[in-house]
Scaffold this motif. Structure first.
Motif, PDB file in Angstrom:
ATOM      1  N   UNK A 135       1.022  -1.192   0.013  1.00 33.89           N
ATOM      2  CA  UNK A 135      -0.112   0.169  -0.031  1.00 33.89           C
ATOM      3  C   UNK A 135       0.737   1.158   0.215  1.00 33.89           C
ATOM      4  N   UNK A 136       0.641   1.859  -0.983  1.00 37.63           N
ATOM      5  CA  UNK A 136       1.498   3.315  -1.071  1.00 37.63           C
ATOM      6  C   UNK A 136       0.570   4.558  -1.138  1.00 37.63           C
ATOM      7  N   UNK A 137      -0.678   4.341  -1.487  1.00 34.98           N
ATOM      8  CA  UNK A 137      -1.645   5.423  -1.648  1.00 34.98           C
ATOM      9  C   UNK A 137      -2.714   5.107  -0.980  1.00 34.98           C
ATOM     10  N   UNK A 138      -3.259   5.786  -0.134  1.00 32.63           N
ATOM     11  CA  UNK A 138      -4.384   5.502   0.633  1.00 32.63           C
ATOM     12  C   UNK A 138      -5.522   6.817   0.548  1.00 32.63           C
ATOM     13  N   UNK A 139      -6.777   6.501   0.796  1.00 36.74           N
ATOM     14  CA  UNK A 139      -7.913   7.484   0.935  1.00 36.74           C
ATOM     15  C   UNK A 139      -8.592   7.351   2.003  1.00 36.74           C
TER      16      UNK A 139
END
Length: 436
Positions: free
Chosen positions: A161-165
């Protein structure tokens, strides 16, 4: 297959019993049910306590819901032999762990079918229970327990996971208890165009403390790997991200920036409507007639829509609406520009223009300018990371709304979280051979 090779009927293979350590010995078919009588293939006649040979004592029948055959509920009547040790007198029954868990009411094949139906086919628990001829509670308990074991609890679920919302979600519409939850989405596949976004987790409540606690529960290596956090305008999420993910870049996604601009446009139109007519919008009022057209991008306007706008804007009393509309169009133009660098310049210029020197009459634009100036870094960061937005997060929220509607609502948050993860967690049971 043009020239198939036929063999003698094999009910064991046809019903998938050979992989369960069972052998079919009979069948009973009715229009609404199929019953397969079977036995355990391994004799298991050595004492589990002392290792001495045992002698048959009696036989019992264990009933298991199995994968439906053509949507006809199928039940296995497994004849299980019990043995008694000739030396110590210990009594045991044949091992059925290959076929089902101890005390389970579903066979492993039936459980896999139910889990695939929930996750891949988006069936309701009621539909699964009906197809297995078991109660709703039996099907729900079995599916959630198995889903947690082989999917949700997998240690590699958070890997890569590198980008989370992050966003809020209303999980129930009652006055009892907290109706909000915080949803955390993995946006990495959407950014890298390797797949779709997936639901990572769901936590009760919506606050800085909730998101902070969730981040603190993640390993430090995982937090160090997060590069971007996409969020709405809620400052609590931003503060938590700044504290726990100091190296990550916070991005305020285009949807919420455009929504803020659209809200300012609506409030201006409603205020001018009251000032010029003395009442709320009605059919035939110029501003009421263009309320939806105002939210259409300038390059998408038809000739008819453009004419209606120009007619409304010729009235000097509507000048403030026209000015706010121009600001809204500038926001859309910045995000729709094919060159992110040029889009960033448009947005930077717009924020500077409406942050100071705006006429006092444009009170909604002044408020919007203050908000955009305060979050300018997060807003402009989007153009340095194009494609990173909370759009997929909103899409997953929509799927969860559909899930809640299909289930006619949830009363238990733990069940809702588990079902939501199975629904939108990006799982594919057929890729997990350990299921069942």
């Amino acid at each position: 297959m043009l020239k198939p090779t036929f063999t003698a009927p094999d009910l064991t293979t046809f019903t998938g019993l050979d992989g369960l350590g069972l052998r079919a010995v009979g069948q009973s078919l009715t229009p609404d049910r199929a019953i397969i009588s079977c036995t355990v293939t391994e004799p298991d006649d050595w004492c589990h306590r002392c290792g001495c040979p045992g002698i048959p004592r009696d036989t019992l029948v264990r009933r298991l819901a199995h994968q439906p055959l053509g949507w006809r509920p199928t039940t296995l009547h497994v004849r299980v032999r019990r043995y008694r040790c000739t030396e110590c007198g210990h009594v045991w029954r044949q091992d059925m762990s290959t076929a089902a868990e101890p005390r389970a009411k579903l066979s492993r094949t039936g459980l896999r079918w139910a889990l695939e139906g929930i996750v891949c086919q988006h069936l309701t628990v009621a539909r699964v229970a009906e197809s297995l001829a078991v109660s709703w509670d039996t099907a729900n308990t079995a599916v959630i327990a198995e889903g947690r074991r082989v999917l949700i609890a997998k240690p590699d679920r958070f890997d890569g996971v590198q980008v989370i919302g992050v966003d809020e979600h209303v999980w129930r519409h009652t006055r009892k208890g907290d109706k909000y939850v915080t949803v955390i989405i993995d946006l990495t596949p959407a950014r890298d165009k390797t797949g779709t976004a997936r639901l990572l987790d769901m936590v009760e409540g919506r606050s800085k403390a909730v998101f902070t606690a969730w981040l603190q529960a993640r390993p430090q290596a995982w937090r160090d790997n997060v590069e971007v956090v996409a969020m709405d305008g809620f400052t609590g999420f931003k503060t938590a991200a700044e504290t726990e993910l100091p190296d990550a870049i916070e991005v305020m996604d285009p949807f919420h920036v455009t929504q803020l601009s659209g809200d300012a446009l609506d409030r201006t139109r409603q205020r001018i409507q009251q000032e010029t007519t003395g009442h709320r919008g009605r059919s035939g009022d110029p501003l009421y007639g263009i309320r939806r057209t105002l939210h259409t991008g300038d390059n998408l306007l038809t000739d008819k829509q453009r004419t209606r706008l120009m007619v409304a804007f010729t009235d000097e009393r509507h000048a403030e609406v026209e000015a706010t509309w121009c600001v809204y169009q500038e926001v859309i133009a910045a995000y729709r520009h094919p060159d992110p660098a040029e889009g960033k310049r448009i947005m930077t210029r717009l924020i500077a223009n409406i942050s100071k020197g705006v006429p006092k009459a444009l009170r909604e634009v002044i408020t919007l300018g203050r908000t955009l100036k305060r979050r300018a870094g997060d807003i402009l960061a989007y153009f340095d990371h194009p494609g990173t937005s909370n759009g997929p997060t909103e899409a997953i929220n929509g799927r969860l709304e559909h899930l809640r509607g299909s289930a006619l609502g949830f009363r238990n948050l733990a069940n809702y979280v588990a079902r939501s993860l199975l629904e939108a967690g990006g799982f594919r049971p057929q890729l997990h051979p350990e299921i069942g």
